[in-house]
Design an enzyme around this catalytic site. Structure first.
Site, PDB file in Angstrom:
ATOM      1  N   TYR A  81       4.599   7.449  23.412  1.00  0.00           N
ATOM      2  CA  TYR A  81       5.095   6.530  22.390  1.00  0.00           C
ATOM      3  C   TYR A  81       4.094   6.284  21.275  1.00  0.00           C
ATOM      4  CZ  TYR A  81       9.375   5.228  24.878  1.00  0.00           C
ATOM      5  OH  TYR A  81      10.600   5.239  25.460  1.00  0.00           O
ATOM      6  N   CYS A 109       5.745  -0.785  33.982  1.00  0.00           N
ATOM      7  CA  CYS A 109       6.487   0.132  33.122  1.00  0.00           C
ATOM      8  C   CYS A 109       6.551   1.499  33.793  1.00  0.00           C
ATOM      9  CB  CYS A 109       5.800   0.248  31.761  1.00  0.00           C
ATOM     10  SG  CYS A 109       6.598   1.427  30.652  1.00  0.00           S
ATOM     11  N   ASP A 110       7.681   2.163  33.630  1.00  0.00           N
ATOM     12  CA  ASP A 110       7.861   3.474  34.256  1.00  0.00           C
ATOM     13  C   ASP A 110       7.440   4.631  33.353  1.00  0.00           C
ATOM     14  OD1 ASP A 110      10.055   2.856  32.554  1.00  0.00           O
ATOM     15  OD2 ASP A 110      11.158   4.534  33.389  1.00  0.00           O
ATOM     16  N   ASN A 146      12.213  -4.497  29.103  1.00  0.00           N
ATOM     17  CA  ASN A 146      11.540  -4.172  27.845  1.00  0.00           C
ATOM     18  C   ASN A 146      11.785  -5.255  26.796  1.00  0.00           C
ATOM     19  OD1 ASN A 146      10.028  -1.759  28.022  1.00  0.00           O
ATOM     20  ND2 ASN A 146      11.898  -0.557  28.164  1.00  0.00           N
ATOM     21  N   HIS A 198       3.117   1.238  26.548  1.00  0.00           N
ATOM     22  CA  HIS A 198       3.596   2.252  25.597  1.00  0.00           C
ATOM     23  C   HIS A 198       2.534   2.588  24.550  1.00  0.00           C
ATOM     24  CE1 HIS A 198       8.210   1.546  26.343  1.00  0.00           C
ATOM     25  NE2 HIS A 198       7.543   1.965  27.411  1.00  0.00           N
ATOM     26  N   ARG A 233      18.892   6.920  19.207  1.00  0.00           N
ATOM     27  CA  ARG A 233      18.720   6.997  20.660  1.00  0.00           C
ATOM     28  C   ARG A 233      19.738   6.109  21.388  1.00  0.00           C
ATOM     29  NH1 ARG A 233      17.900   9.422  25.273  1.00  0.00           N
ATOM     30  NH2 ARG A 233      17.032   8.064  26.858  1.00  0.00           N
ATOM     31  N   ARG A 268      20.662  -2.925  20.803  1.00  0.00           N
ATOM     32  CA  ARG A 268      19.650  -1.874  20.680  1.00  0.00           C
ATOM     33  C   ARG A 268      19.973  -0.980  19.476  1.00  0.00           C
ATOM     34  NH1 ARG A 268      17.587   2.686  25.097  1.00  0.00           N
ATOM     35  NH2 ARG A 268      16.366   3.874  23.599  1.00  0.00           N
TER      36      ARG A 268
END
Length: 441
Positions: free
Chosen positions: A264, A169-170, A147, A200, A284, A93
């Site tokens: 997003y 998706c949360d 994701n 998103h 992040r 990531r």
């Protein structure tokens, strides 16, 4: 009442303890016989599993917990697979975020080049889980929130069209909880929403209280002034990157003041701002590794060392409640209204029928039943068509091992300024992802 067997794929995830705590909260409504953790990193999973085993022994000793790296053991005789895997973990990531930033482009987990890179890693991982489930428990349902959900959903639609998989998706759930607080309500369950978009990448078009009265005007007024904050102040307990995201929502909302946007969208509509305000050395991913990752694993290690979870600071998560609600809807045919990522096929009438859209559905034992949204405005439709093109090209690039199509996907992304920049980023991403991507031709 039947007791259910649950597989949690991604057993070593920092979100797993929160799911366990939520399952415990729902024990009367959703009783469980066995929980199976599955992860391809047994060492990482062991820390989480050992702590959760102590937690279960203290709070629900009748529930059996099995932690394994063996697919047959993990997927045999289960009713639900709750999948939240991260292929490449946080180390990859970090590359997803820092490589685009090096080229002056948004570096984000699910949006732009970072999301495309992550998608190329996630597709084979999720398909592998689907295949294990269909082999060992063909009647089970996979509740997938791995994701980048949009790319994963398109991949499962195209490559595993008959699988019992629900993509969720949360992110909207977290925003709805904030909306509830700004309106003085107890929780998101105190209202009903109309919403459409992609994962998103969507908009709320109405929010109604329990009496059916629209509170959208009050919500839009609040968001236009404060974004998703209580009054312009940082939300307590949130990291700096999230507070920045919640505040930026007001600028996103000004593009269509009659709706409430997914946070997003800022990455697509204000990419120059995001790059200018990004720390290329500390993204992040670093924030999560230094924050959530250390906290959860530290708490789990503490539970194991003390031999008790009595004073643990571990808590449930927004997405944990949503995934248990979804399992209940399937198990008990509740027809609960939930936002799901589903094949459009007429839900948005003026949009690609094969696009994976995020819309309200009534969920029962046969899966989601889409609610018709109708026509959507040109602005949103055009943005969504561009982004759907990106997602479909990524899946085609994976399937065909095509360098050309992946370059096209990056070029088409609204976050990338030119085909040259797209190619430069792609070449760097290929080098970084040698251990995970197929070899592109």
């Amino acid at each position: 009442m039947k007791k259910f067997n649950i597989n949690i794929s991604g057993g070593g995830s920092t979100f797993t303890p929160g799911i366990i705590l939520m399952l415990l909260d729902y024990q009367k409504e959703f009783p469980i016989d066995t929980i199976k953790f599955y992860d391809n990193d047994g060492e990482r999973q062991k820390t989480i599993a050992d702590a959760c085993e102590i937690l279960l022994k203290e709070r629900a000793p009748e529930i059996k917990l099995i932690a394994t790296t063996d697919p047959k053991e993990a997927f045999t005789d289960v009713d639900f697979v709750m999948a939240h895997i991260r292929v490449g973990k946080y180390a990859m990531r970090e590359q997803d975020e820092k490589i685009p930033l090096k080229h002056g482009v948004v570096g984000q987990e699910t949006c732009g080049p970072g999301g495309i890179a992550y998608g190329m890693r996630s597709i084979p991982g999720v398909l592998e889980l689907v295949d294990y489930m269909e082999k060992y428990s063909p009647d089970a349902w996979m509740l997938n929130y791995s994701n980048p959900a949009a790319i994963v959903a398109e991949a499962t639609r195209k490559l595993r069209p008959d699988a019992n998989i629900l993509n969720i998706c949360d992110m909207p759930i977290g925003i709805e909880e904030i909306i509830a607080k700004t309106q003085g309500l107890e929780s998101r369950k105190d209202f009903e929403v109309d919403y459409y978009g992609l994962n998103h990448f969507g908009w709320w078009t109405d929010i109604r209280d329990k009496n059916g009265n629209s509170i959208l005007d009050k919500v839009t007024q609040h968001v236009s002034r404060y974004g998703y904050t209580m009054g312009g102040d940082d939300l307590p307990g949130e990291e700096a990157s999230w507070n920045s995201t919640f505040k930026k929502a007001k600028d996103v909302q000004h593009l269509d003041p009659e709706t409430v946007p997914n946070t997003y969208l800022k990455y697509y509509l204000y990419p120059d701002y995001e790059v200018a305000h990004a720390n290329k050395e500390y993204t992040r991913a670093n924030e999560v590794m230094d924050g959530r990752e250390k906290f959860v694993f530290g708490e789990c290690q503490s539970i194991v060392e003390k031999g008790t979870a009595e004073d643990t600071k571990l808590e449930t998560d927004d997405h944990a409640s949503y995934i248990v609600d979804l399992a209940k809807a399937i198990a008990f045919n509740t027809k609960e209204r939930m936002l799901m990522i589903v094949e459009n096929n007429g839900a948005i009438v003026n949009f690609d029928p094969t696009a994976m859209v995020e819309v309200p559905c009534l969920v029962g034992s046969k899966g989601p039943e889409k609610l018709v949204v109708g026509e959507i405005p040109r602005f949103q439709k055009s943005l969504m068509e561009q982004q759907v093109g990106v997602e479909k090209l990524v899946v085609e690039a994976f399937e065909e091992k095509s360098y050309q199509k992946l370059w096209q996907a990056l070029t088409l992304s609204k976050t990338v300024p030119s085909a040259k920049v797209a190619k430069d980023i792609l070449d760097d991403l290929i080098e970084a992802n040698k251990a995970y991507w197929p070899v592109l031709k």
